[in-house]
Design an enzyme around this catalytic site. Structure first.
Site, PDB file in Angstrom:
ATOM      1  N   HIS A 260      -7.813   0.592  -4.117  1.00  0.00           N
ATOM      2  CA  HIS A 260      -8.613   1.418  -3.204  1.00  0.00           C
ATOM      3  C   HIS A 260      -9.048   2.641  -3.994  1.00  0.00           C
ATOM      4  CE1 HIS A 260      -6.465   0.087   0.801  1.00  0.00           C
ATOM      5  NE2 HIS A 260      -7.081  -0.916   0.190  1.00  0.00           N
TER       6      HIS A 260
ATOM      7  N   CYS B  74      -3.832   2.792  -4.509  1.00  0.00           N
ATOM      8  CA  CYS B  74      -4.748   3.598  -3.700  1.00  0.00           C
ATOM      9  C   CYS B  74      -4.803   5.006  -4.296  1.00  0.00           C
ATOM     10  CB  CYS B  74      -4.271   3.622  -2.251  1.00  0.00           C
ATOM     11  SG  CYS B  74      -5.305   4.688  -1.228  1.00  0.00           S
TER      12      CYS B  74
ATOM     13  N   TYR C 106     -14.761   5.190   7.926  1.00  0.00           N
ATOM     14  CA  TYR C 106     -15.379   3.887   7.637  1.00  0.00           C
ATOM     15  C   TYR C 106     -16.853   3.816   8.014  1.00  0.00           C
ATOM     16  CZ  TYR C 106     -10.917   2.187   6.072  1.00  0.00           C
ATOM     17  OH  TYR C 106      -9.768   2.003   5.338  1.00  0.00           O
TER      18      TYR C 106
ATOM     19  N   HIS D 253       0.860  -1.198   0.000  1.00  0.00           N
ATOM     20  CA  HIS D 253       0.000   0.000   0.000  1.00  0.00           C
ATOM     21  C   HIS D 253       0.887   1.237   0.000  1.00  0.00           C
ATOM     22  CE1 HIS D 253      -2.788   3.066   1.465  1.00  0.00           C
ATOM     23  NE2 HIS D 253      -3.781   2.240   1.172  1.00  0.00           N
TER      24      HIS D 253
HETATM   25  C1  DNO Z   1      -6.670   3.551   5.464  1.00  0.00           C
HETATM   26  C2  DNO Z   1      -6.037   2.413   4.910  1.00  0.00           C
HETATM   27  C3  DNO Z   1      -4.801   1.932   5.650  1.00  0.00           C
HETATM   28  C4  DNO Z   1      -4.206   0.818   4.859  1.00  0.00           C
HETATM   29  C5  DNO Z   1      -3.029   0.150   5.421  1.00  0.00           C
HETATM   30  C6  DNO Z   1      -2.457  -0.804   4.438  1.00  0.00           C
HETATM   31  O1  DNO Z   1      -7.827   3.662   5.344  1.00  0.00           O
HETATM   32  O2  DNO Z   1      -5.887   2.544   3.550  1.00  0.00           O
HETATM   33  O3  DNO Z   1      -5.187   1.431   6.890  1.00  0.00           O
HETATM   34  O4  DNO Z   1      -5.127  -0.187   4.798  1.00  0.00           O
HETATM   35  O5  DNO Z   1      -2.108   1.080   5.724  1.00  0.00           O
HETATM   36  O6  DNO Z   1      -1.507  -1.608   5.009  1.00  0.00           O
END
Ligand code: DNO
Length: 392
Positions: free
Chosen positions: A298, A271, A368, A233
């Site tokens: 993402h 992402c 979230y 990520h």
């Molecule tokens: C935030 C996320 C992070 C991500 C981690 C990946 O919303 O994108 O928590 O999942 O850093 O390891």
């Protein structure tokens, strides 16, 4: 793309039924009860997998198996932790889950300065404000040498802002920045953070990148044998914080990760919100360049300001051209499938605004919410279906 949803396990306020109802067919989750650095036991992975399957969903991606601080700094018991990490990969592969997301962000995982930034439509978003961050770093944490990491203009504004903050504001700012966000790794208080920062005194950008490369050389062969794809990520935000090195922020960084150990198991989590906060990251060309190694996506949008501040905008309205991005991702996915991969790339709506009945509910994990992510997923599915339909 395969539509998935991040689930924080049985304690999540969002149930597996809710996820199905929102329109996802896959779940992205992790065993957060396992301490970082310890082996994920097959029994626990199996139990979680069975739970997800019995709800009519699939465990598409493990997000994340966190990388221990000792591995990142190559100190202490790092060799032990690498062996444990390898065993977790084998165990996850043996249960049939084929994608693992992880990150190599030093000390803090993702961070923001404001978790309830009010938008014109009165929903709330996450925001990173560079002046607030500098205010914390220079005047509250009082990190040695912090001032030299900011421009004169930002320092001057931070100097004004510290006078506007009362004690409660200052504590809230500190908590937002360092107490840890959902799925993130580090949770610190002020002295804990200062102590952790000192472990990076001798680690510059080049040596940190070497540490990542050495980690990849150890784990990617195991991932290959286990039929698992590792998807790193990007840094969020993708620039240095607290003077720490960040090495997963740009196209060059991603290229060096893929080049150091070329393998069908060495790839990235694309992402859009993280990478998109740098104006010099050209997202479409990154998808074209790294398409074959994008194992997880993402989707999230942002509005950035010239001084490095940004907030999370609606999924389709922001500085990321989301429609073109989805189109490019689908093009790459088709190319890979024609080349024999026959696999849909798992995608999740990353974050959502707090809105509707969830406004004011303190149990909602920042970023979230159910409603905000459902809105994001619905919009992104629409775009994705329209594009797939048009192109046949
Ligand atoms: C935030 C996320 C992070 C991500 C981690 C990946 O919303 O994108 O928590 O999942 O850093 O390891």
């Amino acid at each position: 793309m395969k539509e998935t949803w991040r689930w924080f396990g049985p304690d999540d306020t969002v149930s597996l039924d809710n996820i199905l109802q929102a329109g996802a067919s896959g779940v992205v989750t992790a065993l957060d009860h396992i301490e970082t650095g310890q082996i994920w036991p097959i029994k626990d992975i199996d139990e979680r997998n069975t739970l997800i399957k019995s709800a009519g969903l699939e465990w598409s991606v493990v997000e994340s198996v966190p990388v221990h601080h000792d591995i990142k700094t190559r100190s202490g018991s790092f060799q032990n932790y690498i062996e444990n990490y390898k065993q977790s990969i084998r165990n996850i592969g043996s249960v049939g889950i084929s994608t693992i997301c992880y990150n190599f962000m030093p000390i803090l995982d993702w961070t923001r300065t404001d978790l309830s930034f009010s938008l014109p439509n009165r929903s709330q978003a996450l925001r990173f404000d560079m002046i607030d961050f500098a205010t914390y770093d220079v005047f509250i944490l009082q990190r040695d040498g912090a001032a030299k990491d900011y421009s004169e203009e930002i320092l001057a504004k931070a100097g004004d802002r510290i006078h506007d903050l009362n004690d409660e504001d200052a504590l809230r700012l500190e908590k937002n920045i360092i107490a840890g966000l959902p799925g993130g790794e580090g949770s610190y208080d002020r002295s804990g953070l200062s102590q952790m920062l000192s472990t990076f005194d001798m680690i510059d950008r080049d040596s940190y990148q070497t540490n990542l490369h050495e980690f990849l050389e150890s784990i990617i062969p195991v991932a290959e044998e286990s039929g698992v794809r590792m998807a790193i990520h990007p840094d969020d935000p993708p620039f240095s914080l607290f003077g720490l090195p960040r090495v997963v922020s740009t196209a060059d960084d991603l290229k060096s990760i893929l080049d150091v150990f070329p393998s069908p198991s060495n790839g990235i989590t694309f992402c859009s919100g993280s990478l998109g906060t740098r104006a010099d990251n050209d997202l479409l060309s990154m998808v074209r360049e790294f398409g074959a190694n994008i194992f997880f996506v993402h989707l999230r949008n942002i509005i950035r300001q010239p001084n490095g501040s940004f907030h999370e905008s609606e999924h389709l309205n922001g500085m990321v051209d989301m429609v073109s991005l989805v189109k490019e991702l689908i093009t790459q996915e088709r190319k890979q499938n024609r080349a024999g991969k026959k696999q849909l790339i798992p995608m999740r709506p990353d974050h959502g605004h707090t809105m509707a009945s969830e406004l004011g509910n303190r149990n909602i994990r920042p970023g979230y919410s159910f409603c905000g992510r459902m809105k994001g997923l619905a919009e992104l599915r629409g775009v994705s279906r329209a594009i797939s339909g048009v192109d046949g």
